[in-house]
Scaffold this motif. Structure first.
Motif, PDB file in Angstrom:
ATOM      1  N   ILE A  38       0.835  -1.202   0.000  1.00  0.00           N
ATOM      2  CA  ILE A  38       0.000   0.000   0.000  1.00  0.00           C
ATOM      3  C   ILE A  38       0.867   1.248   0.000  1.00  0.00           C
ATOM      4  CG2 ILE A  38      -1.685   1.291   1.363  1.00  0.00           C
ATOM      5  CD1 ILE A  38      -2.817  -1.361   2.271  1.00  0.00           C
ATOM      6  N   LEU A  39       1.984   1.173   0.713  1.00  0.00           N
ATOM      7  CA  LEU A  39       2.919   2.299   0.740  1.00  0.00           C
ATOM      8  C   LEU A  39       3.368   2.643  -0.670  1.00  0.00           C
ATOM      9  CD1 LEU A  39       4.678   4.154   2.521  1.00  0.00           C
ATOM     10  CD2 LEU A  39       6.397   2.377   2.515  1.00  0.00           C
ATOM     11  N   MET A  40       3.735   1.611  -1.437  1.00  0.00           N
ATOM     12  CA  MET A  40       4.199   1.856  -2.798  1.00  0.00           C
ATOM     13  C   MET A  40       3.053   2.328  -3.686  1.00  0.00           C
ATOM     14  SD  MET A  40       7.195   1.418  -2.232  1.00  0.00           S
ATOM     15  CE  MET A  40       7.956   1.749  -3.795  1.00  0.00           C
ATOM     16  N   VAL A  41       1.884   1.693  -3.541  1.00  0.00           N
ATOM     17  CA  VAL A  41       0.741   2.079  -4.368  1.00  0.00           C
ATOM     18  C   VAL A  41       0.398   3.542  -4.128  1.00  0.00           C
ATOM     19  CG1 VAL A  41      -1.719   1.727  -4.724  1.00  0.00           C
ATOM     20  CG2 VAL A  41      -0.210  -0.239  -4.524  1.00  0.00           C
ATOM     21  N   SER A  42       0.384   3.931  -2.849  1.00  0.00           N
ATOM     22  CA  SER A  42      -0.012   5.305  -2.536  1.00  0.00           C
ATOM     23  C   SER A  42       0.992   6.291  -3.101  1.00  0.00           C
ATOM     24  CB  SER A  42      -0.131   5.477  -1.032  1.00  0.00           C
ATOM     25  OG  SER A  42       1.147   5.571  -0.473  1.00  0.00           O
ATOM     26  N   LEU A  43       2.235   5.844  -3.229  1.00  0.00           N
ATOM     27  CA  LEU A  43       3.278   6.733  -3.734  1.00  0.00           C
ATOM     28  C   LEU A  43       3.058   7.046  -5.207  1.00  0.00           C
ATOM     29  CD1 LEU A  43       5.733   7.936  -2.433  1.00  0.00           C
ATOM     30  CD2 LEU A  43       7.077   6.035  -3.270  1.00  0.00           C
ATOM     31  N   PHE A  44       2.539   6.056  -5.940  1.00  0.00           N
ATOM     32  CA  PHE A  44       2.464   6.217  -7.392  1.00  0.00           C
ATOM     33  C   PHE A  44       1.048   6.412  -7.905  1.00  0.00           C
ATOM     34  CE2 PHE A  44       6.499   3.947  -6.801  1.00  0.00           C
ATOM     35  CZ  PHE A  44       7.319   4.863  -7.428  1.00  0.00           C
ATOM     36  N   SER A  45       0.080   6.614  -6.997  1.00  0.00           N
ATOM     37  CA  SER A  45      -1.279   6.689  -7.509  1.00  0.00           C
ATOM     38  C   SER A  45      -1.791   8.123  -7.597  1.00  0.00           C
ATOM     39  CB  SER A  45      -2.209   5.831  -6.661  1.00  0.00           C
ATOM     40  OG  SER A  45      -2.067   6.181  -5.322  1.00  0.00           O
ATOM     41  N   GLY A  46      -0.884   9.076  -7.488  1.00  0.00           N
ATOM     42  CA  GLY A  46      -1.247  10.447  -7.835  1.00  0.00           C
ATOM     43  C   GLY A  46      -2.263  11.088  -6.926  1.00  0.00           C
ATOM     44  N   ARG A  47      -3.171  11.832  -7.550  1.00  0.00           N
ATOM     45  CA  ARG A  47      -4.043  12.706  -6.791  1.00  0.00           C
ATOM     46  C   ARG A  47      -5.008  11.939  -5.896  1.00  0.00           C
ATOM     47  NH1 ARG A  47      -5.855  17.318 -10.509  1.00  0.00           N
ATOM     48  NH2 ARG A  47      -3.600  17.583 -10.525  1.00  0.00           N
ATOM     49  N   LYS A  48      -5.456  10.789  -6.366  1.00  0.00           N
ATOM     50  CA  LYS A  48      -6.456  10.036  -5.611  1.00  0.00           C
ATOM     51  C   LYS A  48      -5.797   9.116  -4.583  1.00  0.00           C
ATOM     52  CE  LYS A  48     -10.601  11.031  -7.136  1.00  0.00           C
ATOM     53  NZ  LYS A  48     -11.604  11.489  -6.201  1.00  0.00           N
ATOM     54  N   SER A  49      -4.506   9.330  -4.310  1.00  0.00           N
ATOM     55  CA  SER A  49      -3.771   8.330  -3.545  1.00  0.00           C
ATOM     56  C   SER A  49      -4.394   8.068  -2.179  1.00  0.00           C
ATOM     57  CB  SER A  49      -2.323   8.768  -3.387  1.00  0.00           C
ATOM     58  OG  SER A  49      -2.262   9.887  -2.557  1.00  0.00           O
ATOM     59  N   ARG A 115     -10.833  18.591   6.795  1.00  0.00           N
ATOM     60  CA  ARG A 115      -9.731  19.505   7.055  1.00  0.00           C
ATOM     61  C   ARG A 115      -8.719  19.451   5.935  1.00  0.00           C
ATOM     62  NH1 ARG A 115     -12.443  18.370  10.745  1.00  0.00           N
ATOM     63  NH2 ARG A 115     -12.748  19.494  12.689  1.00  0.00           N
ATOM     64  N   SER A 116      -9.139  18.933   4.790  1.00  0.00           N
ATOM     65  CA  SER A 116      -8.281  18.706   3.621  1.00  0.00           C
ATOM     66  C   SER A 116      -6.923  18.185   4.066  1.00  0.00           C
ATOM     67  CB  SER A 116      -8.127  19.971   2.779  1.00  0.00           C
ATOM     68  OG  SER A 116      -7.665  21.013   3.591  1.00  0.00           O
ATOM     69  N   ASN A 117      -6.966  17.221   4.951  1.00  0.00           N
ATOM     70  CA  ASN A 117      -5.738  16.683   5.496  1.00  0.00           C
ATOM     71  C   ASN A 117      -5.727  15.179   5.466  1.00  0.00           C
ATOM     72  OD1 ASN A 117      -3.234  17.156   6.612  1.00  0.00           O
ATOM     73  ND2 ASN A 117      -4.108  18.864   7.776  1.00  0.00           N
ATOM     74  N   SER A 118      -6.478  14.614   4.530  1.00  0.00           N
ATOM     75  CA  SER A 118      -6.467  13.162   4.421  1.00  0.00           C
ATOM     76  C   SER A 118      -5.307  12.766   3.532  1.00  0.00           C
ATOM     77  CB  SER A 118      -7.786  12.677   3.835  1.00  0.00           C
ATOM     78  OG  SER A 118      -7.773  11.291   3.764  1.00  0.00           O
ATOM     79  N   ARG A 119      -4.206  12.435   4.180  1.00  0.00           N
ATOM     80  CA  ARG A 119      -3.041  12.014   3.415  1.00  0.00           C
ATOM     81  C   ARG A 119      -2.841  10.524   3.614  1.00  0.00           C
ATOM     82  NH1 ARG A 119       1.331  14.808   5.896  1.00  0.00           N
ATOM     83  NH2 ARG A 119      -0.077  15.677   7.428  1.00  0.00           N
ATOM     84  N   PRO A 120      -2.220   9.849   2.647  1.00  0.00           N
ATOM     85  CA  PRO A 120      -2.072   8.400   2.772  1.00  0.00           C
ATOM     86  C   PRO A 120      -1.306   7.985   4.023  1.00  0.00           C
ATOM     87  CG  PRO A 120      -1.239   9.168   0.652  1.00  0.00           C
ATOM     88  CD  PRO A 120      -1.729  10.353   1.364  1.00  0.00           C
ATOM     89  N   GLU A 121      -0.427   8.875   4.522  1.00  0.00           N
ATOM     90  CA  GLU A 121       0.412   8.487   5.663  1.00  0.00           C
ATOM     91  C   GLU A 121      -0.408   8.068   6.867  1.00  0.00           C
ATOM     92  OE1 GLU A 121       0.815  11.061   3.643  1.00  0.00           O
ATOM     93  OE2 GLU A 121       2.612  12.197   4.153  1.00  0.00           O
ATOM     94  N   PHE A 122      -1.561   8.703   7.029  1.00  0.00           N
ATOM     95  CA  PHE A 122      -2.379   8.368   8.196  1.00  0.00           C
ATOM     96  C   PHE A 122      -2.691   6.882   8.209  1.00  0.00           C
ATOM     97  CE2 PHE A 122      -6.408   7.753  10.367  1.00  0.00           C
ATOM     98  CZ  PHE A 122      -6.194   8.425  11.548  1.00  0.00           C
ATOM     99  N   TYR A 123      -3.117   6.377   7.055  1.00  0.00           N
ATOM    100  CA  TYR A 123      -3.526   4.977   6.999  1.00  0.00           C
ATOM    101  C   TYR A 123      -2.313   4.053   7.047  1.00  0.00           C
ATOM    102  CZ  TYR A 123      -7.499   7.620   5.455  1.00  0.00           C
ATOM    103  OH  TYR A 123      -8.487   8.559   5.394  1.00  0.00           O
ATOM    104  N   ILE A 124      -1.230   4.498   6.397  1.00  0.00           N
ATOM    105  CA  ILE A 124      -0.045   3.628   6.360  1.00  0.00           C
ATOM    106  C   ILE A 124       0.568   3.506   7.755  1.00  0.00           C
ATOM    107  CG2 ILE A 124       2.303   3.484   5.490  1.00  0.00           C
ATOM    108  CD1 ILE A 124       1.082   4.707   2.879  1.00  0.00           C
ATOM    109  N   LEU A 125       0.716   4.651   8.425  1.00  0.00           N
ATOM    110  CA  LEU A 125       1.242   4.586   9.794  1.00  0.00           C
ATOM    111  C   LEU A 125       0.286   3.797  10.678  1.00  0.00           C
ATOM    112  CD1 LEU A 125       2.680   8.166  10.255  1.00  0.00           C
ATOM    113  CD2 LEU A 125       3.951   6.041  10.195  1.00  0.00           C
ATOM    114  N   GLY A 126      -1.011   3.955  10.431  1.00  0.00           N
ATOM    115  CA  GLY A 126      -1.999   3.181  11.190  1.00  0.00           C
ATOM    116  C   GLY A 126      -1.807   1.688  10.984  1.00  0.00           C
ATOM    117  N   LEU A 127      -1.539   1.299   9.739  1.00  0.00           N
ATOM    118  CA  LEU A 127      -1.348  -0.136   9.476  1.00  0.00           C
ATOM    119  C   LEU A 127      -0.078  -0.638  10.157  1.00  0.00           C
ATOM    120  CD1 LEU A 127      -2.334  -0.715   5.748  1.00  0.00           C
ATOM    121  CD2 LEU A 127      -3.554  -1.381   7.796  1.00  0.00           C
ATOM    122  N   PHE A 128       0.984   0.158  10.124  1.00  0.00           N
ATOM    123  CA  PHE A 128       2.215  -0.288  10.776  1.00  0.00           C
ATOM    124  C   PHE A 128       2.030  -0.352  12.291  1.00  0.00           C
ATOM    125  CE2 PHE A 128       4.420   0.616   6.748  1.00  0.00           C
ATOM    126  CZ  PHE A 128       5.133  -0.555   6.648  1.00  0.00           C
ATOM    127  N   ALA A 129       1.238   0.591  12.823  1.00  0.00           N
ATOM    128  CA  ALA A 129       0.932   0.514  14.257  1.00  0.00           C
ATOM    129  C   ALA A 129       0.177  -0.775  14.552  1.00  0.00           C
ATOM    130  CB  ALA A 129       0.114   1.725  14.686  1.00  0.00           C
TER     131      ALA A 129
END
Lengths: 493, 195
Positions: A38-49, A115-129
């Motif tokens: 998912i980390l890699m997918v989110s990196l390359f999936s552009g605006r809708k990541s 809050r226009s702050n939905s970034r992929p990192e939230f979910y990725i860090l959540g998964l690693f947690a």
């Protein structure tokens, strides 16, 4: 679980079969692969990541549940010289953690989007947690417990500072990081002394050592003290609670929801592994330590919560008092006590997820967080459904009948009375009555005060459905508590 | 045996003193340098324990990489030491009291504690510490080793999450524009009044 056949790996299908088998044996592998993908997918999936990441993360967690469910009531898996033990307790905790994290993501997304702050990192860090929590659930060795804990904590520190432009969040993150590092240091120090005395890091070997040793070494108690301090820090029990209110208040509400829920399962399983599975022989010693922690948490949590006008701070002190209850169940040192503590933890997480979920679904015009208790005034008129869910949660937290919080408190009190801790039971009841004040005040604000300001809601169908289910469960589990309770009792057989 | 003990106390003495100096000196650069000294001496203690690999790694990683970065940060930040020191004297007596009490308790208890299991036998001279560590890491301890790897991955993700931001004001090079630049874009001929 049949063992892996190494000879069959000479071909690709053989490799795939082995991979599939190892995924069943160790669901952690599946989660790690999925999170990295998912980390890699989110990196390359552009605006809708972030949408991709969100959907894939939910799918991953659903997959984890499907992977863990079939292994329940199967024989335990023990790997890597008992560093990894997948017993019934671990499976239950893993299941609960995965479901909880999925619910967190669902509640958090509309809030973050707003809050226009939905970034992929939230979910990725959540998964690693989540991965860290799964590692902790299966850890039967000082090294794996510590590494799982660090993996979890590191993700949480970063998540607290997730809103980079918020000074409050940065302050909370620093406090959390520094205090968390001190706690880890305490834990490690205790573990190293324990290693010096027993010569092993494996909890099962430590328990064998403790059974066979004739005169108890005072160094053992010394090491135990530091380990208990580390555990209490992670739980947020008084007097190691200083970080809880500040972090709850400073972190974005979505992250507060995360910190307040799933990691409690991990802290619980860590305490069980360390204190019960590893050092049951020292029960007389850690019982007294936990007693002090529990009594202080109950008193301080409930009384200071009364003075709070900030919702998240109030819920933070309420968490501290609930942790006191969990420790009360824990300190009896026998199986029903552990089961009642586990039951309480599950119910607490259900309630905390609901309470923060309602806050996340409410929305002010200027997109700031719903912070002050007074902002809930008249919620019963403007948003009857959310207000009713909040009412159920507050009743449940106060331990009123018709909500499952009643049973959670009842079982803990039962285990206390069975084990002749009558005075603790009485104290717990008195403190619950004091605590009822601030829970009922929320209900009073919502239903008996006039509407002060109109709050909007997030129009996410999924989140609204889940929060309704969350509210219904609080009543539903009151009607059928036995299934969950029996399950909690069974994992300690 | 006597030589070993002497060397041990020599290095541990320096270690403790430099650690103390690190937290008490006023200048942050000096503090960082004392920390480096502490790392070097603890590396020497590893060597004394015949753990050559750990000793060298400690020096390479901490002194070579971490502390250099740290020094950079310390030198770039404008830290107001006087302000940070405010309240130091006020809290010192309480801190000293608590610290002394804890240290006394720890000394009393730990001197009574019997660390009988913690003794190891000396290994022959051709014993390869590095090889043994490698073997253990990739067999018995492969699971914690992998988790440690995941922790490092998370550290990278977290660091990037917290620091990377696409700001409008940030300056960056655009090579394709630099290459395709024309003379008329950069050079302007101006008529100057002849004096």
């Amino acid at each position: 679980m049949d063992s892996l056949d190494i000879n069959s790996i000479d071909s690709l299908p053989g490799l795939l079969t082995m991979l599939a088998k190892s995924l069943v044996v160790m669901p952690e592998i599946a989660l790690l692969i999925a999170a990295s993908t998912i980390l890699m997918v989110s990196l390359f999936s552009g605006r809708k990541s972030d949408l991709f990441t969100y959907i894939l993360s939910l799918a991953t967690l659903l997959g984890m549940v499907l992977l863990i469910l079939p292994s329940i009531n199967k024989p335990d898996v023990v790997l890597f010289g008992e560093m990894y033990v997948n017993d019934e307790l671990a499976k239950l905790i893993k299941l609960l953690v995965c479901v909880t994290v999925a619910v967190i993501f669902i509640y958090a997304r509309p809030y973050l989007l707003n809050r226009s702050n939905s970034r992929p990192e939230f979910y990725i860090l959540g998964l690693f947690a989540t991965l860290g929590m799964l590692v902790m659930a299966s850890a039967q060795n000082f090294i794996t417990i510590y590494l799982g804990l660090e993996l979890l904590s590191l993700c949480l520190y970063a998540l607290v500072a997730y809103l980079r432009d918020s000074n409050d969040a940065a302050e909370a993150a620093i406090k959390y990081f520094v205090l968390g590092a001190i706690a880890s240091g305490m834990l490690l120090y205790g573990m190293s002394i324990m290693y010096g005395i027993t010569g092993t890091l494996s909890l099962s070997e430590i328990s064998i050592y403790l059974v066979n040793v004739n005169d108890l070494n005072i160094g053992l108690i010394f090491a135990l003290t530091f380990i208990v301090v580390g555990v209490a820090f992670k739980f947020g029990a008084v007097p190691f609670h200083m970080w809880v209110p500040d972090v709850y208040q400073g972190a974005p509400t979505a992250v507060t929801l995360f910190i307040a829920t799933a990691p409690k399962f991990a802290a619980f399983v860590m305490a069980i592994r360390l204190l019960s599975y590893g050092m049951q022989e020292l029960v007389a010693d850690w019982q007294q330590m936990l007693m002090i922690l529990a009594v202080l948490s109950l008193i301080l949590g409930n009384i200071i919560a009364i003075a709070q006008s900030h919702i998240k701070r109030m819920l933070a002190y309420s968490t501290i008092s609930h942790i006191g209850f969990v420790l009360l169940g824990f300190l009896s040192g026998e199986n029903f006590g552990y089961a009642s503590a586990l039951f309480y933890t599950v119910i607490y997480v259900l309630m905390a997820a609901g309470a923060f979920g309602v806050l996340l679904l409410l929305n002010k015009d200027d997109d700031t967080d719903v912070d002050n208790l007074s902002e809930l005034k008249g919620l019963g008129q403007s948003h009857p459904r959310l207000a009713f869910i909040m009412l159920l949660i507050m009743f449940s937290m106060a331990g009123m009948p018709l909500t499952v919080g009643f049973y959670a408190k009842l079982y803990v009190l039962q285990s206390l009375v069975y084990n002749d801790f009558i005075w603790l039971a009485i104290l717990a009841v008195i403190m619950s009555i004091i605590g009822a004040f601030y829970y009922l005040r929320v209900i009073k604000l919502m239903y008996f005060d006039d509407l002060l300001q109109n709050l909007g809601t997030q129009n996410s169908l999924l989140a609204n459905t889940v929060i309704s289910v969350n509210g219904l469960l609080i009543v539903g589990l009151f009607i059928y508590p036995n299934y969950l309770l029996n399950y909690c009792v069974n994992v300690f057989q | 045996m006597l030589i070993q003990t002497t060397v041990f106390y020599f290095f541990s003495g320096i270690l403790v003193l430099s650690a103390l100096a690190m937290i008490t000196v006023r200048n942050p650069v000096h503090a960082a340098l004392f920390l480096i000294l502490a790392f070097f001496t603890s590396g020497a203690l590893w060597l004394l324990l015949e753990a050559e690999f750990l000793g060298i790694v400690l020096v390479l990683v901490y002194v070579g990489a971490v502390m250099v970065l740290f020094l950079f940060v310390v030198m770039m930040l404008d830290i107001n030491i006087a302000k940070m020191r405010a309240g130091y004297a006020k809290y010192l007596p309480v801190g000293l009291l608590v610290g002394a009490a804890m240290a006394a308790e720890m000394i009393i208890i730990l001197t009574k504690t019997n660390f009988e299991h913690a003794q190891a036998n000396a290994k022959p001279a051709d014993y390869s510490n590095t090889q043994e560590l490698g073997k253990l890491l990739f067999t018995e301890y492969v699971y914690p080793f992998e988790i440690a790897g995941v922790i490092l991955l998370v550290a990278i993700i977290a660091a990037i999450t917290l620091t990377m931001r696409k700001r409008a004001v940030s300056k960056q090079q655009k090579p394709h524009e630099q290459i395709s630049v024309q003379r008329k874009d950069r050079v302007r001929l101006a008529d100057l009044d002849r004096e």
